[in-house]
Design a protein around this motif. Structure first.
Motif, PDB file in Angstrom:
ATOM      1  N   VAL A  47       0.850  -1.206   0.000  1.00 40.58           N
ATOM      2  CA  VAL A  47       0.000   0.000   0.000  1.00 40.58           C
ATOM      3  C   VAL A  47       0.887   1.258   0.000  1.00 40.58           C
ATOM      4  CG1 VAL A  47      -1.975  -1.062   1.166  1.00 40.58           C
ATOM      5  CG2 VAL A  47      -0.163  -0.018   2.542  1.00 40.58           C
ATOM      6  N   GLU A  94      -2.366 -11.678   4.197  1.00 37.98           N
ATOM      7  CA  GLU A  94      -1.902 -11.856   5.579  1.00 37.98           C
ATOM      8  C   GLU A  94      -0.996 -10.699   6.008  1.00 37.98           C
ATOM      9  OE1 GLU A  94       0.170 -15.563   6.034  1.00 37.98           O
ATOM     10  OE2 GLU A  94       0.441 -15.320   8.203  1.00 37.98           O
ATOM     11  N   TYR A  95      -0.291 -10.119   5.032  1.00 40.01           N
ATOM     12  CA  TYR A  95       0.677  -9.066   5.361  1.00 40.01           C
ATOM     13  C   TYR A  95       0.441  -7.803   4.544  1.00 40.01           C
ATOM     14  CZ  TYR A  95       3.348 -12.715   7.686  1.00 40.01           C
ATOM     15  OH  TYR A  95       3.738 -13.731   8.526  1.00 40.01           O
ATOM     16  N   ILE A  96       0.688  -6.672   5.189  1.00 38.10           N
ATOM     17  CA  ILE A  96       0.601  -5.363   4.551  1.00 38.10           C
ATOM     18  C   ILE A  96       1.991  -4.728   4.619  1.00 38.10           C
ATOM     19  CG2 ILE A  96      -0.402  -3.035   4.735  1.00 38.10           C
ATOM     20  CD1 ILE A  96      -2.524  -5.121   4.255  1.00 38.10           C
ATOM     21  N   VAL A 133       3.891  -1.115   3.688  1.00 34.12           N
ATOM     22  CA  VAL A 133       3.729   0.266   3.236  1.00 34.12           C
ATOM     23  C   VAL A 133       4.961   0.631   2.408  1.00 34.12           C
ATOM     24  CG1 VAL A 133       3.458   2.671   3.941  1.00 34.12           C
ATOM     25  CG2 VAL A 133       2.417   0.849   5.320  1.00 34.12           C
ATOM     26  N   ASP A 148      11.366  -5.380   4.093  1.00 31.78           N
ATOM     27  CA  ASP A 148      10.193  -5.902   4.796  1.00 31.78           C
ATOM     28  C   ASP A 148       9.661  -7.171   4.124  1.00 31.78           C
ATOM     29  OD1 ASP A 148      10.390  -3.739   6.498  1.00 31.78           O
ATOM     30  OD2 ASP A 148       8.744  -2.610   5.582  1.00 31.78           O
ATOM     31  N   HIS A 155      11.293  -9.202   2.149  1.00 30.22           N
ATOM     32  CA  HIS A 155      12.294 -10.270   2.353  1.00 30.22           C
ATOM     33  C   HIS A 155      12.103 -10.924   3.732  1.00 30.22           C
ATOM     34  CE1 HIS A 155      15.971 -12.496   2.146  1.00 30.22           C
ATOM     35  NE2 HIS A 155      16.581 -11.798   3.083  1.00 30.22           N
ATOM     36  N   HIS A 156      11.933 -10.104   4.769  1.00 30.96           N
ATOM     37  CA  HIS A 156      11.724 -10.657   6.117  1.00 30.96           C
ATOM     38  C   HIS A 156      10.467 -11.518   6.184  1.00 30.96           C
ATOM     39  CE1 HIS A 156      14.228  -7.225   8.151  1.00 30.96           C
ATOM     40  NE2 HIS A 156      14.977  -8.113   7.558  1.00 30.96           N
ATOM     41  N   ILE A 157       9.406 -11.064   5.553  1.00 28.54           N
ATOM     42  CA  ILE A 157       8.130 -11.799   5.591  1.00 28.54           C
ATOM     43  C   ILE A 157       8.296 -13.174   4.940  1.00 28.54           C
ATOM     44  CG2 ILE A 157       5.781 -11.841   4.648  1.00 28.54           C
ATOM     45  CD1 ILE A 157       5.833  -8.699   5.038  1.00 28.54           C
ATOM     46  N   GLN A 175      11.135 -14.858   4.406  1.00 30.34           N
ATOM     47  CA  GLN A 175      12.067 -15.674   5.186  1.00 30.34           C
ATOM     48  C   GLN A 175      11.394 -16.232   6.439  1.00 30.34           C
ATOM     49  OE1 GLN A 175      15.185 -16.676   4.199  1.00 30.34           O
ATOM     50  NE2 GLN A 175      14.339 -15.801   2.342  1.00 30.34           N
ATOM     51  N   ALA A 176      10.597 -15.401   7.100  1.00 32.58           N
ATOM     52  CA  ALA A 176       9.890 -15.862   8.307  1.00 32.58           C
ATOM     53  C   ALA A 176       8.977 -17.033   7.960  1.00 32.58           C
ATOM     54  CB  ALA A 176       9.091 -14.721   8.923  1.00 32.58           C
ATOM     55  N   HIS A 197       9.983 -20.612   8.261  1.00 31.74           N
ATOM     56  CA  HIS A 197      10.158 -21.183   9.602  1.00 31.74           C
ATOM     57  C   HIS A 197       8.836 -21.537  10.280  1.00 31.74           C
ATOM     58  CE1 HIS A 197      14.432 -20.574   9.575  1.00 31.74           C
ATOM     59  NE2 HIS A 197      14.205 -19.415   8.998  1.00 31.74           N
ATOM     60  N   LYS A 198       7.718 -21.417   9.550  1.00 27.87           N
ATOM     61  CA  LYS A 198       6.439 -21.779  10.168  1.00 27.87           C
ATOM     62  C   LYS A 198       6.437 -23.260  10.539  1.00 27.87           C
ATOM     63  CE  LYS A 198       3.360 -18.166   8.898  1.00 27.87           C
ATOM     64  NZ  LYS A 198       2.209 -17.722   8.122  1.00 27.87           N
TER      65      LYS A 198
END
Lengths: 206, 206
Positions: B122, B162-164, B166, B176, B178-180, B182-183, B186-187
């Motif tokens: 967004v 699931e993720y927004i 900005v 941001d 990339h982090h999402i 990568q995380a 690990h689920k």
């Protein structure tokens, strides 16, 4: 988008290296580490307010009664708990807070803070956990067996955790946990009224 | 822990900068970017296999009939879709795959791949989106109004994500996302039989 900080809970078997991981994570990144309170006596080298807040049993009970702990439990005749004030003040400031606590405590946190991120650290395999426990050189064979037995029992709690991090390499594990916490701050459910406000503004723009 | 790659879907309003973000992300990190197929004619400068796989309508229909697309849709008399082979081969190799597609397509992906990570980009606010659309200098005022209207309509789809993220600053938005992704790797739900195998091994170790 003004947001609350992310509350993360990190757990793992004794010997898996979670203390080292958390210490490095907090040294390298901008996280607030919650210090637990306990009624047990300090061991040599432990400092009040660094390893734990060391309280008398009476002080601990007063904290329970005044709702000053967000979770607490008794282990082997000693009380352990998470002081509420530090955690809630940091979260309100938008700071991400890390709790390094036992699986039972983690479960209580998830009940009170459903948006909390629960991360469980595991060894690459059982043999490696045993090697690390032996490598500490501080524990008798019997104590090591007890810790392995407890690890086997604790695997039942892993189902309560959303994320698993394998501690095969310290730097990788620290980076993985950092990514998980950062990702959580972008969850849509945390965006508050941002999407609604954006939608309203977009509707006025054409 | 041998794992499948993470499938991520990135969507966002026209003008929000998602193309630039995805290009930078793919240049900097080790992701596989899926190229869509389309029956529309290439525009000047577009290259087959880079912007799109340009197919005839007959070729597109053959792909649909042979189940060669994991999602497809028709917009303004042209067909657009995601070829299955590339996506599934990369995921099987353990490579994380990114799809940059429309919200309708994203929804179809989530139905077929429930573990897919849906990220919506967004603008910081509506005025900024309008400024970016004007700043492109390629579109008439009327087209810009239409794009803003479509953005307002598309906000209804955000609930499926699931993720927004900005897009206030390009580097931050790339990091941001990339982090999402990568995380997501690990689920716990992606750990397969790892926890069960570890539990069995731990039980044999004491």
């Amino acid at each position: 988008m003004k947001k609350l900080g992310v509350l993360s809970v990190i757990s793992g078997f004794s010997g898996v290296g979670k203390g080292t991981i958390v210490k490095k994570l907090v040294a390298e990144e901008d996280y607030a580490l919650s210090i637990s309170a306990t009624s047990r006596a300090p061991r040599e080298g432990e400092v009040h307010g660094r390893e734990y807040f060391f309280l008398t049993r009476d002080e601990f009970h007063s904290m329970i009664e005044s709702d000053g702990l967000i979770e607490w439990a008794e282990y082997v005749n000693n009380f352990y708990g998470t002081p509420r004030e530090y955690v809630e003040e940091r979260l309100a400031e938008g700071k991400d807070v890390i709790l390094e606590i036992e699986p039972q405590g983690a479960l209580k946190i998830k009940e009170k803070y459903p948006e909390a991120v629960l991360i469980f650290i595991v060894p690459p395999n059982a043999k490696e956990l045993e090697n690390r426990l032996i490598g500490r050189g501080t524990e008798e064979a019997d104590t090591i067996k007890k810790r392995l037995k407890r690890a086997a029992e604790e695997t039942e709690y892993i189902d309560n955790y959303e994320y698993i991090v394998v501690n095969d390499n310290l730097d990788d594990a620290v980076r993985d946990i950092h990514h998980i916490i950062q990702a959580a701050s972008h969850k849509k459910d945390r965006a508050g009224g941002f999407i609604e406000a954006l939608t309203d503004d977009l509707k006025k723009s054409f």
